[in-house]
Design a protein around this motif. Structure first.
Motif, PDB file in Angstrom:
ATOM      1  N   LYS A   1       5.005  -7.015   9.547  1.00  0.00           N
ATOM      2  CA  LYS A   1       4.158  -6.533   8.973  1.00  0.00           C
ATOM      3  C   LYS A   1       3.163  -8.405   9.023  1.00  0.00           C
TER       4      LYS A   1
ATOM      5  N   GLY B   1       0.385  -8.727   5.397  1.00  0.00           N
ATOM      6  CA  GLY B   1       0.853  -6.946   4.359  1.00  0.00           C
ATOM      7  C   GLY B   1       0.433  -5.739   5.220  1.00  0.00           C
ATOM      8  N   LYS B   2      -0.359  -6.210   6.470  1.00  0.00           N
ATOM      9  CA  LYS B   2      -0.317  -4.733   6.944  1.00  0.00           C
ATOM     10  C   LYS B   2       0.862  -4.624   8.004  1.00  0.00           C
TER      11      LYS B   2
ATOM     12  N   GLU C   1       1.312   0.809   3.598  1.00  0.00           N
ATOM     13  CA  GLU C   1       1.619  -0.081   3.974  1.00  0.00           C
ATOM     14  C   GLU C   1       2.248  -1.141   3.040  1.00  0.00           C
ATOM     15  N   ARG C   2       1.781  -1.250   1.815  1.00  0.00           N
ATOM     16  CA  ARG C   2       2.493  -2.160   1.119  1.00  0.00           C
ATOM     17  C   ARG C   2       3.426  -1.316   0.643  1.00  0.00           C
TER      18      ARG C   2
ATOM     19  N   ALA D   1       0.471 -10.402   0.807  1.00  0.00           N
ATOM     20  CA  ALA D   1      -0.847 -10.631   1.392  1.00  0.00           C
ATOM     21  C   ALA D   1      -1.406 -11.310   1.297  1.00  0.00           C
TER      22      ALA D   1
ATOM     23  N   GLU E   1      -2.230   2.773  -0.537  1.00  0.00           N
ATOM     24  CA  GLU E   1      -1.123   1.951  -0.187  1.00  0.00           C
ATOM     25  C   GLU E   1       0.308   1.894   0.279  1.00  0.00           C
TER      26      GLU E   1
ATOM     27  N   LYS F   1       9.239  -0.141   2.566  1.00  0.00           N
ATOM     28  CA  LYS F   1       8.961  -1.777   2.970  1.00  0.00           C
ATOM     29  C   LYS F   1      10.037  -1.687   4.578  1.00  0.00           C
TER      30      LYS F   1
ATOM     31  N   GLU G   1       9.046 -10.886   3.315  1.00  0.00           N
ATOM     32  CA  GLU G   1       7.515 -10.454   3.895  1.00  0.00           C
ATOM     33  C   GLU G   1       7.050 -11.438   3.114  1.00  0.00           C
TER      34      GLU G   1
END
Lengths: 568, 830
Positions: free
Chosen positions: B76, B79-80, B812-813, B829, B810, B816, B826
């Motif tokens: 990531k 956050g993406k 992508e958030r 973000a 969300e 995990k 990670e």
């Protein structure tokens, strides 16, 4: 070859023994061993017989395993490869079923409120109940004769005229072999049959006067080992029923027919492309639980029948090729082996594996009651030590899992079941190490080692199955876990030692008390032996697994032992 | 001179992984080879290895730089999730029948230059069309002509970024879905090979157009307060509200009305109109009005709450959502000006899929296994060396423990969980109970199913195999013909507790099974084997070897997650592709349903003679196929279960919905023995009855006339699985969009709804697993919002778990990555 059912005479004396005369003729005698000692109660006598029965099952099981592990297919024709694999499958099937017998006997001991018995008792007292003296031997006709005889049912002599002549001939041959090996040799030992021992047990347990109802603890039922946990799927496939509950005869089992006849993969269903005329290697590991006297009698009969009943195909609910008794299986292998030897004298399905390999230092001044083959080559010695360590772990896990039964809930994951998994994990280790040992040279260069003289020194080692000094678990639960961890650590050290010895010229040998004139040559030999069997990947994997196990045990020890276990 | 005879694209099948980060994922691999003999932790997780990464200049379109390892792998950025954007390399088949990279020098040698190379990309998303049966719901590249979408290719003959727009007749005017990008990489001196890069989309969700005055989304409110912020419905953003219900499509509000296709008195005008449109579509397809066109599992789409449907009377009304996943073809063409553009060309397939969330673990049965079975056949030849067979057998066992360690085995086993009934949790035993209308039963003894303990036992078996021990566990492998054996005898076979493509218990491929069988019966290898043999050659001279090598080909710069080995195979419906779709048109003239043996359409792509033969087969069921040697391949298996009063017996499990107690078999294994007969006509037996809702048995008695049987026999030709002498799945078997059409719409919905027993190592369940003070396994549910170390079982209602709309907003958030079985660290973000 078809066998006819042997007829059991209705008035056959219970516990009667079959003695073998000097000419190999059979005579009938009464067994002195059915008598109880006057200083023991009947319950105590029963528990003793069961304990010896368990020990006998254990002894037989390891001997069967040894013989199976000794077999080899390298260099054999394709036809013989298939045949040998079939024999091995059958012998291993018997060994698994013996494991079931062992567990069933433990359950019966629990039912009687007696301690479990996982050891192999070598005392003279116990030995008189064993079918023949314990000895780890590679597969031969002599070995098979012992196996056949151990599982043989009671036989009326002279043979009933309905008995097939070939069958009678085989049995006569087996008995003669036994007579030669155990009477004409240096040892003078009566031979016994497992069935006779179980018959005594059945008789006694059926006797309400001698074993009252109060002797049975039905509450132990839920703590006994179950097939559901231990059986590993080893039982006949379910049979088809109609919606009304009636059985669909095998031939009319359209569902089964659909699955087999229409399938291109039918060879998968018959494992390893078995010729259906060969003894099938289907296994039925019976692990019976008992709450009552009747349960116990039924379980014991089933156990005995599995061992000795000739031709179980009379059972309507089993497919005719599926369940063969141990006696059936061994006799069939004996028969085929005999035929192969007649075709090719000197032929053997076994590798040149030692008898009774040992990691112990044999003292020349002490006369052993048995011939041993000392393991002196480094790789074989370390692998054999590992084998013994894992064997001990297996038995300890087994005993611990039984001990935990009363304190662990069964409706959710629990430590008892995790220990059971460890038992099976150790079985895989033993299988693997045995496979390595039967391909590893036994003796160090320049010496055969051991006291074996009867057939000369043999090349390969073998799994020693040596018992530890004690199988008694510490009283405290947490200490039992510590013991497991200690043994695992020791095993890791053994594995590491071997890897070190194979990797450095300045290994253990050159640093130790043994003087090695050429350390480099020594470690090169160790490396060569290790590589030739490919043990290194396994050793690393084993150590990896052991680290995980230690982490697991560490958490339990930190918590003070098994939750719910009695804290000492 | 090296003459170019033909072209090839490698890999023949590339997977792009969705993500909205601007920078694509770096190249990486995981260790595929067995651990070396000296490996200290051979049972650990596969090492993630960063590899040289090709950096494409944004303006130039050239590979401007190469990022060399070592460098940390970051899945990531801010956050993406970083998308996996695979390269597709072009090779020339030369006159000596070898493959050589098609480079600028080779082009010149043959009188071509780079300008003579062009590409055509055709991708589509047919997820909605699969449900609605309406071709107007196909979202496809192409163009709009006279207000109608003409499906077609995007031609690329420069080095610019080309956005792949997907158009649909039922979209608003000028509406489209962005499927990603394609770029013809400009070759240069350092990287002279011809290649294309496919960058997948961002994982966005599209939906229906809001009418003026319509609220953005219903909120779950009480007394003016949002009851739970997490339950706030996802709003389709402006610009993504593309589906226009007023154009006649039925996707918005779609639901299965096969039981009541006619309008009833309770239907309002909207409902009546909707049903009319639906019935018209059914009629146009030649379907009986009561035909249930649902997928298996059903209702694989975002529905109006409450969800999931099975907790609420199976009411599943579509919100009208779509996603930006797709699949299709890339084609390279080489032609001088004036020449036929397709005079030299080659094709490959691409698809876009969710990220590989557990990148260091492989599933026990992958798409690569199924493709290898298609290449080699189900059997393993005796001539294969013992060493090779043993290594492949070890690999299966290794993947088995990699899969099981992500499962909360106790829950998946059907255990009650801390007093809560197993019926309230999702598992295979629960599915089985629901489908057969029988009481739920745990599969294994409930006490024996601790995850770490079961994992360790598998690892123990693996350790034994590494020592050269022959596999001893052939008998416990599930027979693919017995996947619906729900007795304990059947359910306890391996792989355990997981779902197969036919919604029954999972079986390995026949080839995997025969690998283990052969390893068990071969004599011991001359030396223990712990490494793969040398890679098979790409040389096309041996077509089988070439196809295998091509499927596993590692193009420069492509992470391993772009290869079929990281795609699950037990597609029900799958993750990267719904591989069931590829079998539907294996027999010329008919199209089968992907999940069972119903002939849903006739396929006009065949000769007149075949068309005549298949007339009347629509709606009938294919019961079996006969091979030339007489062996009969059945398409169903009896559903067996324990007899209630006799534990040693079994009965046929019948229900009102399934009166004959038959379950369809998944095609990949069922038809594995048919594939080698491509080009031949085989006898296929079809039911005489049409549109039967349930499976039918074969009824024919020996000695009775054939006319009394309940089936008719028709000889149909078997299509080849691969195109000509390539490793590309035949176009005739799956058009653009068809390999993904059975997947969930949007795919994020499936992550919420499909439990891990469908795809444990791709959609983990049990993460951060450790040993607790009781010596038992503890950890988190992958979907737990807060990691507490106390597993939250999924009852689809627990607010401690990520729910649908949170995922839509969300994902992508919320999702995990798992590295070594734990949440990867990670960077937060900004």
């Amino acid at each position: 070859m078809k066998f006819t059912i042997l007829v059991l005479p209705a008035n056959w004396p219970l516990g009667a023994e079959m003695d073998i005369g000097a000419q190999g003729e059979f005579t009938q005698g009464a067994s002195p061993r059915s008598d109880k000692r006057p200083d023991m109660s009947w319950r105590d006598h029963l528990v003793m017989l069961l304990s010896f029965g368990a020990a006998a099952e254990h002894c037989l099981m390891v001997q069967y395993l040894y013989a199976a592990y000794s077999m080899r297919t390298e260099g054999q024709s394709l036809e013989r490869v298939k045949m040998i694999e079939g024999w091995r499958s059958n012998i291993l099937a018997v060994a698994r079923e013996e494991m079931g017998h062992l567990l069933t006997v433990q359950n019966l001991l629990l039912l009687l409120g007696a301690p479990t018995a996982f050891g192999r008792d070598n005392s003279e007292w116990a030995s008189q109940y064993y079918p023949y003296p314990f000895s780890l031997e590679p597969l031969s006709l002599d070995t098979l004769a012992c196996f056949v005889y151990a599982e043989m049912p009671e036989i009326k002599v002279p043979f009933d005229k309905s008995v097939d002549k070939d069958l009678a001939g085989l049995i006569t041959d087996v008995r003669k072999r036994m007579a030669t090996n155990f009477r004409a040799g240096t040892l003078d030992i009566d031979v016994h049959r497992v069935g006779a021992l179980y018959q005594q047990i059945i008789d006694l347990i059926s006797d309400e006067n001698r074993i009252p109802d109060s002797a049975f603890d039905e509450a132990s039922y839920e703590f006994q080992a179950s097939w559901d946990e231990w059986g590993r799927g080893y039982k006949p496939a379910p049979y088809a029923l109609r919606a009304d509950g009636t059985r669909i005869p095998e031939d009319d089992d359209e569902i089964a027919a659909l699955e087999i006849k229409d399938s291109v993969a039918s060879s998968f269903i018959v494992r390893l492309d078995w010729d259906p005329s060969e003894p099938a290697a289907e296994t039925f590991v019976r692990v019976d639980r008992m709450a009552t006297r009747a349960d116990a009698v039924k379980a014991l009969h089933a156990l005995a029948n599995q061992g000795e009943a000739p031709h179980l195909s009379q059972k309507a609910h089993l497919k005719s090729s599926d369940e063969l008794s141990h006696f059936d299986r061994f006799l069939k292998v004996y028969q085929h082996f005999s035929l192969e030897k007649a075709k090719t004298p000197g032929w053997s399905p076994a590798a040149d594996v030692s008898s009774n390999p040992t990691t112990r230092q044999l003292r020349a001044d002490v006369e052993a009651d048995q011939e041993f083959a000392q393991i002196t080559a480094v790789v074989a010695k370390r692998l054999a030590q590992l084998f013994n360590q894992r064997y001990r772990l297996l038995l300890n896990y087994l005993a611990h899992s039984f001990r935990l039964a009363r304190t662990q809930r069964v409706d959710r994951p629990n430590l008892r079941a995790m220990l059971m998994h460890r038992v099976f994990g150790e079985m895989y280790n033993l299988k693997t190490l045995a496979g390595l040992l039967v391909r590893t040279p036994r003796a160090a260069e320049g010496g055969a080692g051991g006291s074996e003289t009867y057939e000369g020194a043999r090349k390969w080692a073998g799994p020693p199955f040596e018992m530890p000094y004690s199988l008694t678990l510490p009283d405290s639960d947490v200490d039992a876990w510590r013991l497991h961890r200690d043994l695992i650590t020791t095993s890791q050290q053994t594995a590491r030692k071997l890897l070190n010895e194979a990797s450095k010229p300045e290994g253990e040998l050159s640093r130790g008390k043994v003087e090695a004139p050429e350390p480099r040559a020594v470690w090169q030999k160790v490396r060569a032996d290790l590589d030739s069997v490919g043990a290194e990947p396994f050793l690393h994997a084993l150590m990896d697994l052991d680290e995980q196990a230690k982490t697991w045990i560490g958490a339990i020890v930190t918590a003070g032992g098994s939750r719910g276990a009695a804290q000492e | 001179m090296t003459r170019i005879k033909a072209l090839r694209i490698l890999p023949p099948f590339a997977i792009g992984r969705l993500g909205s980060a601007d920078e694509p994922m770096d190249n990486y691999a995981i260790e595929i080879d067995p651990p070396p003999a000296s490996a200290k932790e051979p049972l650990g997780y596969r090492a993630l290895e960063p590899l040289r990464t090709l950096i494409v200049g944004e303006r130039s379109g050239e590979i401007e730089a190469v990022k060399e390892p070592p460098f940390p792998l970051e899945f990531k950025h801010n956050g993406k999730i970083r998308p996996v954007a695979p390269f597709l390399e072009v090779f020339a088949l030369t006159e000596d029948d070898e493959l050589a990279p098609l480079t600028v020098p080779l082009l010149k040698e043959n009188g071509f230059h780079v300008g003579d190379v062009s590409w055509a990309v055709t991708v589509a998303n047919r997820k909605v069309a699969r449900r609605t049966g309406d071709e107007n719901d196909v979202v496809t590249t192409g163009r709009i002509e006279n207000n109608k979408v003409e499906a077609g290719e995007i031609v690329i003959d420069d080095h610019d970024v080309h956005t792949l727009h997907g158009y649909c007749n039922n979209f608003v005017d000028r509406g489209s879905i962005v499927f990603g990008e394609a770029r013809f990489i400009k070759p240069n001196e350092s990287h002279p090979q011809i290649r294309l890069r496919f960058t997948p989309a961002r994982g966005l969700i599209y939906g229906p157009r809001r009418k003026p005055g319509q609220e953005a989304a219903a909120r779950l409110v009480e007394d003016g307060e949002i009851v739970n912020p997490h339950d706030q419905l996802f709003e389709i953003p402006d610009g993504r509200d593309v589906y226009d219900p007023d154009k006649g499509g039925i996707w918005f509000g779609y639901n299965d009305v096969s039981d009541e296709p006619a309008s009833g008195k309770d239907d309002d005008d909207n409902a009546k109109a909707w049903k009319q449109r639906r019935n018209a579509i059914w009629a146009a397809n030649g379907w009986d009005v009561g035909y249930d066109n649902e997928t298996v599992p059903p209702a694989l789409f975002a529905i109006d709450p409450p969800a999931p449907s099975w907790l609420y009377d199976n009411v599943a009304i579509s919100r009208g959502y779509l996603d930006d996943a797709c699949d299709g073809f890339v084609e390279v063409r080489l032609a001088r000006p004036g020449e036929d553009p397709k005079s030299l060309n080659a094709t490959a397939r691409i698809c876009s899929a969710p990220p590989a969330m557990a990148p260091d673990s492989l599933f026990v049965r992958t798409l690569a296994d199924d493709l290898d079975q298609a290449v080699f056949g189900p059997l393993v030849p005796d001539a294969e060396s013992t060493e090779v067979t043993r290594v492949r057998a070890q690999d299966v066992v290794r993947r088995a423990f990699e899969t099981v360690r992500f499962m909360n085995v106790a829950v998946m086993n059907g255990n009650d969980y801390r007093g809560r009934s197993a019926l309230s949790l999702d598992s295979m035993p629960e599915e089985e109970a629901a489908d057969t209308e029988r009481a739920i039963r745990p599969v294994m003894h409930p006490g024996t199913v601790d995850t770490k303990a079961v994992t360790a036992l598998h690892q123990q078996a693996y350790a034994a195999l590494r020592a050269g021990t022959a596999p001893w566990f052939t008998r416990i492998l599930r027979n693919p013909l017995k996947v619906a054996d729900f007795t304990d005898h059947g359910r306890r076979k391996m792989p355990a507790l997981m779902c197969g493509a036919d919604n029954n218990y999972l079986a390995l491929t026949w080839r995997q099974i025969h690998t283990i069988r052969k390893a068990a019966s071969d004599p011991p290898p001359s030396a223990p084997v712990t490494s793969w043999p040398a890679s098979l050659s790409l040389s096309p001279r041996n077509l089988t070897a070439h196809r295998h090598a091509a499927i596993h080909y590692e193009a420069s710069g492509n992470p391993i997650s772009s290869r079929p080995i990281t795609s699950v195979a037990n597609c029900c419906p799958g993750l990267e592709v719904d591989f069931r779709a590829v079998w539907r048109r294996l027999f010329k003239g008919i199209e089968l349903r992907e999940h069972d043996n119903l002939v849903v359409r006739l396929d006009p792509d065949c000769d007149a003679e075949t068309l005549a033969k298949v007339k009347g087969l629509q709606g009938r069921r294919l019961l079996r196929v006969q091979l030339p040697d007489g062996i009969l391949i059945r398409t169903t298996t009896p559903i067996k279960g324990p007899a209630p009063s006799d534990p040693d017996g079994y009965i046929l499990l019948t229900t009102d919905m399934n009166p004959h107690g038959l379950a369809p078999l998944e095609w990949s294994n069922a038809l594995a023995y048919v594939l080698p007969h491509h080009g031949e006509r085989l006898r296929c037996d079809f039911t005489k009855d049409a549109w039967a809702e349930h499976q039918l048995p074969i009824e024919a008695k020996q000695g009775e006339p054939a006319s009394s049987a309940n089936y008719d026999s028709v000889f149909l030709e078997v299509r080849p699985f691969f195109e000509d002498d390539t490793a590309v799945i035949s176009r005739a078997l799956a058009k653009a969009g068809e390999l993904t059409q059975g997947l969930c719409s949007p795919w994020q919905n499936d992550y919420r709804e499909c439990s891990c027993y469908y795809w444990a190592s791709a959609r983990p369940d049990f993460v951060n697993v450790h040993t607790d003070a009781d010596g038992l396994s503890a950890g988190d549910n992958w979907f737990q919002r807060k990691r507490t170390g106390s597993y939250v079982p999924d009852d689809y209602a627990d607010s401690r778990l990520v729910m649908y709309d949170e995922l839509f907003r969300e994902w992508e958030r919320a999702l995990k990555f798992q590295i070594k079985g734990r949440d990867s660290k990670e960077r937060p973000a900004p």
